[in-house]
Design a protein around this motif. Structure first.
Motif, PDB file in Angstrom:
ATOM      1  N   ARG A 289       0.837  -1.204   0.000  1.00 26.18           N
ATOM      2  CA  ARG A 289       0.000   0.000   0.000  1.00 26.18           C
ATOM      3  C   ARG A 289       0.867   1.248   0.000  1.00 26.18           C
ATOM      4  NH1 ARG A 289      -5.315   0.629  -1.148  1.00 26.18           N
ATOM      5  NH2 ARG A 289      -6.212  -1.399  -0.835  1.00 26.18           N
ATOM      6  N   ASN A 290       0.616   2.132  -0.955  1.00 24.12           N
ATOM      7  CA  ASN A 290       1.383   3.371  -1.008  1.00 24.12           C
ATOM      8  C   ASN A 290       1.274   4.172   0.279  1.00 24.12           C
ATOM      9  OD1 ASN A 290       2.562   3.107  -3.517  1.00 24.12           O
ATOM     10  ND2 ASN A 290       0.918   4.167  -4.581  1.00 24.12           N
ATOM     11  N   GLN A 291       0.105   4.199   0.886  1.00 27.02           N
ATOM     12  CA  GLN A 291      -0.075   5.002   2.094  1.00 27.02           C
ATOM     13  C   GLN A 291       0.825   4.497   3.224  1.00 27.02           C
ATOM     14  OE1 GLN A 291      -2.439   3.559   0.268  1.00 27.02           O
ATOM     15  NE2 GLN A 291      -3.905   5.122  -0.357  1.00 27.02           N
ATOM     16  N   ARG A 292       0.917   3.194   3.387  1.00 27.42           N
ATOM     17  CA  ARG A 292       1.780   2.629   4.422  1.00 27.42           C
ATOM     18  C   ARG A 292       3.244   2.872   4.080  1.00 27.42           C
ATOM     19  NH1 ARG A 292       5.325  -1.014   5.104  1.00 27.42           N
ATOM     20  NH2 ARG A 292       4.949  -1.887   3.078  1.00 27.42           N
ATOM     21  N   ILE A 293       3.603   2.682   2.835  1.00 29.18           N
ATOM     22  CA  ILE A 293       4.986   2.908   2.413  1.00 29.18           C
ATOM     23  C   ILE A 293       5.360   4.369   2.615  1.00 29.18           C
ATOM     24  CG2 ILE A 293       6.537   2.908   0.422  1.00 29.18           C
ATOM     25  CD1 ILE A 293       4.973   0.404  -0.570  1.00 29.18           C
TER      26      ILE A 293
ATOM     27  N   GLU B 116      11.304   7.563   8.317  1.00 30.90           N
ATOM     28  CA  GLU B 116      12.727   7.295   8.141  1.00 30.90           C
ATOM     29  C   GLU B 116      13.483   8.483   7.548  1.00 30.90           C
ATOM     30  OE1 GLU B 116      12.463   3.981   5.485  1.00 30.90           O
ATOM     31  OE2 GLU B 116      11.535   2.675   6.998  1.00 30.90           O
ATOM     32  N   HIS B 117      12.781   9.458   6.967  1.00 29.58           N
ATOM     33  CA  HIS B 117      13.391  10.596   6.284  1.00 29.58           C
ATOM     34  C   HIS B 117      12.766  11.901   6.781  1.00 29.58           C
ATOM     35  CE1 HIS B 117      14.110   7.142   3.637  1.00 29.58           C
ATOM     36  NE2 HIS B 117      15.252   7.753   3.349  1.00 29.58           N
ATOM     37  N   PRO B 118      13.212  12.387   7.923  1.00 30.05           N
ATOM     38  CA  PRO B 118      12.578  13.571   8.513  1.00 30.05           C
ATOM     39  C   PRO B 118      12.650  14.819   7.637  1.00 30.05           C
ATOM     40  CG  PRO B 118      14.533  12.913   9.756  1.00 30.05           C
ATOM     41  CD  PRO B 118      14.281  11.845   8.748  1.00 30.05           C
ATOM     42  N   GLU B 119      13.642  14.904   6.760  1.00 33.35           N
ATOM     43  CA  GLU B 119      13.727  16.089   5.888  1.00 33.35           C
ATOM     44  C   GLU B 119      12.566  16.097   4.891  1.00 33.35           C
ATOM     45  OE1 GLU B 119      15.695  12.706   3.946  1.00 33.35           O
ATOM     46  OE2 GLU B 119      15.908  13.535   5.955  1.00 33.35           O
ATOM     47  N   ASP B 120      12.215  14.939   4.370  1.00 33.87           N
ATOM     48  CA  ASP B 120      11.060  14.870   3.474  1.00 33.87           C
ATOM     49  C   ASP B 120       9.761  15.039   4.248  1.00 33.87           C
ATOM     50  OD1 ASP B 120      12.304  14.637   0.970  1.00 33.87           O
ATOM     51  OD2 ASP B 120      12.602  12.488   1.226  1.00 33.87           O
ATOM     52  N   ALA B 121       9.717  14.543   5.465  1.00 28.89           N
ATOM     53  CA  ALA B 121       8.526  14.730   6.301  1.00 28.89           C
ATOM     54  C   ALA B 121       8.300  16.224   6.551  1.00 28.89           C
ATOM     55  CB  ALA B 121       8.672  13.976   7.622  1.00 28.89           C
ATOM     56  N   ALA B 122       9.359  16.957   6.786  1.00 28.24           N
ATOM     57  CA  ALA B 122       9.245  18.401   7.004  1.00 28.24           C
ATOM     58  C   ALA B 122       8.762  19.102   5.734  1.00 28.24           C
ATOM     59  CB  ALA B 122      10.577  18.978   7.470  1.00 28.24           C
ATOM     60  N   ARG B 123       9.277  18.691   4.588  1.00 25.08           N
ATOM     61  CA  ARG B 123       8.827  19.261   3.309  1.00 25.08           C
ATOM     62  C   ARG B 123       7.344  18.983   3.095  1.00 25.08           C
ATOM     63  NH1 ARG B 123      11.742  16.463  -1.070  1.00 25.08           N
ATOM     64  NH2 ARG B 123      10.401  17.713  -2.412  1.00 25.08           N
ATOM     65  N   TYR B 124       6.920  17.771   3.415  1.00 25.37           N
ATOM     66  CA  TYR B 124       5.524  17.390   3.247  1.00 25.37           C
ATOM     67  C   TYR B 124       4.628  18.203   4.178  1.00 25.37           C
ATOM     68  CZ  TYR B 124       1.515  14.225   2.633  1.00 25.37           C
ATOM     69  OH  TYR B 124       0.281  13.685   2.357  1.00 25.37           O
TER      70      TYR B 124
ATOM     71  N   GLU C  86       6.934  11.938  -6.278  1.00 25.22           N
ATOM     72  CA  GLU C  86       8.399  12.023  -6.160  1.00 25.22           C
ATOM     73  C   GLU C  86       8.904  11.171  -4.995  1.00 25.22           C
ATOM     74  OE1 GLU C  86      11.394  15.111  -4.050  1.00 25.22           O
ATOM     75  OE2 GLU C  86       9.813  16.029  -5.272  1.00 25.22           O
ATOM     76  N   VAL C  87       8.301  11.331  -3.852  1.00 19.58           N
ATOM     77  CA  VAL C  87       8.730  10.606  -2.658  1.00 19.58           C
ATOM     78  C   VAL C  87       8.420   9.110  -2.784  1.00 19.58           C
ATOM     79  CG1 VAL C  87       8.294  10.349  -0.172  1.00 19.58           C
ATOM     80  CG2 VAL C  87       8.619  12.622  -1.160  1.00 19.58           C
ATOM     81  N   MET C  88       7.246   8.794  -3.327  1.00 19.96           N
ATOM     82  CA  MET C  88       6.877   7.382  -3.465  1.00 19.96           C
ATOM     83  C   MET C  88       7.789   6.647  -4.433  1.00 19.96           C
ATOM     84  SD  MET C  88       4.686   6.415  -1.360  1.00 19.96           S
ATOM     85  CE  MET C  88       4.644   4.799  -2.104  1.00 19.96           C
ATOM     86  N   ASP C  89       8.222   7.320  -5.482  1.00 22.13           N
ATOM     87  CA  ASP C  89       9.156   6.671  -6.411  1.00 22.13           C
ATOM     88  C   ASP C  89      10.430   6.262  -5.673  1.00 22.13           C
ATOM     89  OD1 ASP C  89       7.357   6.928  -8.493  1.00 22.13           O
ATOM     90  OD2 ASP C  89       8.378   8.651  -9.408  1.00 22.13           O
ATOM     91  N   ARG C  90      10.945   7.151  -4.826  1.00 22.16           N
ATOM     92  CA  ARG C  90      12.151   6.823  -4.033  1.00 22.16           C
ATOM     93  C   ARG C  90      11.854   5.730  -3.014  1.00 22.16           C
ATOM     94  NH1 ARG C  90      12.895  12.506  -3.722  1.00 22.16           N
ATOM     95  NH2 ARG C  90      12.419  12.486  -1.515  1.00 22.16           N
ATOM     96  N   ALA C  91      10.736   5.851  -2.327  1.00 21.04           N
ATOM     97  CA  ALA C  91      10.394   4.883  -1.275  1.00 21.04           C
ATOM     98  C   ALA C  91      10.195   3.484  -1.858  1.00 21.04           C
ATOM     99  CB  ALA C  91       9.127   5.341  -0.546  1.00 21.04           C
TER     100      ALA C  91
END
Length: 123
Positions: A58-62, A69-77, A104-109
């Motif tokens: 599931r994309n939502q869980r991923i 695991e990536h607080p910098e992306d969490a802050a951007r979000y 963008e983030v999901m492709d990396r995840a």
């Protein structure tokens, strides 16, 4: 988001969710049940209930796990969501306004988990 063995069992006990202030919402998604909780007409909670067999990919869980695991992306979000909310974008357009960032983030995840890229927009 919650996962269950059978979506039909949730529907049979929907009155319990209603008792918690949730109302069933139909938006065309056929792979889950969707419930919305609102206070004075403003959404406060959204609950997606999915089949447990789909939970691992599931994309939502991923996305959730990746952002933990990536607080910098969490802050951007978080900043993006705040900007969207401040701009007064209608609830129906809110998800669409986040799509580019989430893709963008999901492709990396998904790549980190050796899963193929998939479109995140579900409608």
């Amino acid at each position: 988001m919650a996962s269950v063995d059978q979506l039909g069992l949730v529907e049979q006990h929907e009155s319990a969710l209603v008792g918690l202030g949730y109302a069933r919402h139909f938006n065309g998604m056929t792979d889950r049940l969707l419930y919305v909780r609102a206070v004075d007409g403003t959404r406060t909670h959204i609950l997606h209930v999915v089949d447990a067999a789909s939970w691992p990919t599931r994309n939502q869980r991923i996305l959730r796990d990746y952002l933990r695991e990536h607080p910098e992306d969490a802050a951007r979000y978080a900043q993006l969501k705040q900007e969207i909310a401040t701009a007064g974008i209608a609830p129906g357009d809110y998800a669409r306004a986040k799509t580019e960032f989430i893709q963008e983030v999901m492709d990396r995840a998904r790549a980190e988990r050796r899963l193929p890229s998939v479109p995140v927009w579900e409608k």
